[in-house]
Design a protein around this motif. Structure first.
Motif, short mmCIF file in Angstrom:
data_model
loop_
_atom_site.label_atom_id
_atom_site.label_comp_id
_atom_site.label_asym_id
_atom_site.label_seq_id
_atom_site.Cartn_x
_atom_site.Cartn_y
_atom_site.Cartn_z
N THR A 45 0.65 -1.50 -0.20
CA THR A 45 -0.14 -0.06 -0.33
C THR A 45 1.06 0.83 0.30
O THR A 45 0.41 2.47 0.02
N ASN A 46 2.20 1.60 0.18
CA ASN A 46 3.32 2.30 -0.34
C ASN A 46 4.15 2.94 -1.62
O ASN A 46 3.69 1.71 -2.42
N CYS A 47 3.61 4.21 -1.08
CA CYS A 47 4.22 4.16 -2.28
C CYS A 47 6.05 4.23 -1.79
O CYS A 47 6.44 4.71 -1.24
N MET A 48 6.90 4.04 -3.45
CA MET A 48 8.17 4.12 -3.20
C MET A 48 8.80 4.37 -3.65
O MET A 48 8.32 4.74 -5.51
N GLY A 49 9.87 5.34 -3.11
CA GLY A 49 10.75 6.82 -4.87
C GLY A 49 12.26 6.38 -3.98
O GLY A 49 12.94 5.52 -3.49
N TRP A 50 12.92 7.21 -4.97
CA TRP A 50 14.06 7.17 -4.77
C TRP A 50 14.85 8.80 -4.99
O TRP A 50 13.95 9.34 -5.90
N PHE A 51 15.34 9.08 -4.30
CA PHE A 51 15.91 10.10 -4.34
C PHE A 51 17.44 10.45 -4.73
O PHE A 51 18.05 8.72 -4.15
N ARG A 52 18.25 11.33 -4.42
CA ARG A 52 19.41 11.35 -4.02
C ARG A 52 19.93 12.71 -4.09
O ARG A 52 19.35 13.70 -3.60
N ARG A 53 21.17 12.18 -3.43
CA ARG A 53 22.06 13.79 -2.77
C ARG A 53 23.60 13.84 -3.81
O ARG A 53 24.32 12.54 -2.90
N ALA A 54 23.69 14.72 -4.42
CA ALA A 54 25.20 14.61 -4.65
C ALA A 54 25.95 15.43 -3.79
O ALA A 54 25.67 16.39 -3.04
N VAL B 295 14.15 11.39 -7.67
CA VAL B 295 14.66 10.48 -8.61
C VAL B 295 13.42 9.90 -9.48
O VAL B 295 13.08 10.35 -11.21
N ALA B 296 12.66 9.11 -8.50
CA ALA B 296 11.76 8.70 -9.57
C ALA B 296 10.63 7.81 -8.27
O ALA B 296 10.66 7.60 -7.23
N ALA B 297 9.44 7.31 -8.73
CA ALA B 297 9.05 7.61 -7.54
C ALA B 297 7.36 6.20 -8.40
O ALA B 297 6.97 6.17 -9.99
N ILE B 298 7.13 5.33 -7.52
CA ILE B 298 5.96 3.70 -8.08
C ILE B 298 5.13 3.71 -6.83
O ILE B 298 5.18 3.82 -6.21
N GLU B 299 3.90 4.18 -7.41
CA GLU B 299 2.56 4.30 -7.28
C GLU B 299 2.27 2.46 -6.24
O GLU B 299 2.48 1.51 -6.90
N ASN C 6 6.58 8.02 -11.99
CA ASN C 6 7.36 9.00 -12.21
C ASN C 6 8.77 9.37 -12.41
O ASN C 6 9.23 9.05 -11.14
N TYR C 7 9.31 10.43 -13.20
CA TYR C 7 10.55 10.14 -13.30
C TYR C 7 10.34 11.73 -13.12
O TYR C 7 10.51 12.61 -13.96
N SER C 8 11.97 12.39 -12.72
CA SER C 8 12.32 13.10 -13.10
C SER C 8 13.36 13.75 -14.02
O SER C 8 13.52 12.36 -14.92
N ASP C 9 12.64 14.27 -14.62
CA ASP C 9 13.09 15.00 -16.63
C ASP C 9 14.86 14.62 -16.23
O ASP C 9 15.12 14.30 -17.38
N SER C 10 15.28 14.71 -15.74
CA SER C 10 16.94 14.90 -15.68
C SER C 10 16.93 12.96 -16.11
O SER C 10 18.11 12.59 -16.32
N VAL C 11 16.47 12.16 -15.76
CA VAL C 11 16.88 11.00 -15.47
C VAL C 11 15.64 10.02 -17.11
O VAL C 11 15.28 8.93 -16.51
N ARG C 12 14.10 11.27 -16.99
CA ARG C 12 13.14 10.14 -17.80
C ARG C 12 13.82 9.54 -19.18
O ARG C 12 14.60 10.01 -19.41
N VAL D 257 11.70 -2.83 -3.94
CA VAL D 257 11.57 -1.68 -4.92
C VAL D 257 13.34 -1.49 -5.80
O VAL D 257 13.99 -1.54 -5.66
N PHE D 258 13.29 -1.47 -6.90
CA PHE D 258 14.11 -1.09 -8.06
C PHE D 258 14.58 -0.71 -9.13
O PHE D 258 13.89 0.46 -9.21
N LEU D 259 15.25 0.20 -8.94
CA LEU D 259 16.31 1.30 -9.76
C LEU D 259 17.40 0.73 -11.37
O LEU D 259 18.00 0.69 -10.73
N GLN D 260 16.32 1.09 -12.07
CA GLN D 260 17.56 0.90 -13.57
C GLN D 260 18.24 1.55 -13.98
O GLN D 260 17.09 2.57 -14.40
N MET D 261 19.44 1.70 -14.02
CA MET D 261 20.19 2.75 -13.99
C MET D 261 20.70 2.82 -15.44
O MET D 261 21.13 1.96 -15.37
N ASN D 262 20.22 3.44 -17.04
CA ASN D 262 21.00 3.44 -17.94
C ASN D 262 21.32 3.99 -18.63
O ASN D 262 21.02 5.60 -18.34
#
Length: 123
Positions: free
Chosen positions: A30-39, A47-51, A58-64, A78-83
């Motif tokens: 029942t939880n939305c899961m998200g990824w954030f980053r800090r440089a 960065v991204a979220a999934i309901e 949903n994605y930020s413009d920089s990674v979409r 939850v996973f984040l595939q980064m290409n």
């Protein structure tokens, strides 16, 4: 509640990494899961979220178009595939869980945070 992120590392620009986050949440489905980053020297950014059901992302413009978020509601992960990684993708990546099930883009909307995993993209 524990969110354990893993999968970070050193990768060359143009390469790929897959981040994983294991969640010890009874309510994971029942939880939305998200990824954030800090440089370094920058604020934390979305960065991204999934309901909750996994149907809406949903994605930020920089990674979409380069990153894909997904989830496994059986394994509570939850996973984040980064290409096509770029130098500017270097950061500590955090997974987070929101009590809400709908997509959440802002960090204040998340209730639980993992410890982060470091991604370094080299030239």
């Amino acid at each position: 509640v524990q969110l354990q992120a893993s999968g970070g590392g050193l990768v060359q620009a143009g390469g790929s990494l897959r981040l994983s986050c294991a969640a010890s949440l009874r309510t994971f489905r029942t939880n939305c899961m998200g990824w954030f980053r800090r440089a370094p020297g920058k604020e934390r950014e979305f960065v991204a979220a999934i309901e909750a059901t996994g149907r809406i992302t949903n994605y930020s413009d920089s990674v979409r178009g380069r990153f894909t978020i997904s989830r496994d509601n059986v394994k509570n992960m939850v996973f984040l595939q980064m290409n096509s990684l770029k130098l500017e993708d270097s950061a500590v990546y955090y997974c987070a869980a929101a009590r809400r099930g709908v997509v959440v883009r802002y960090s204040d909307g998340y209730d639980y945070w993992g410890q982060g995993t470091l991604v370094t993209v080299s030239s």
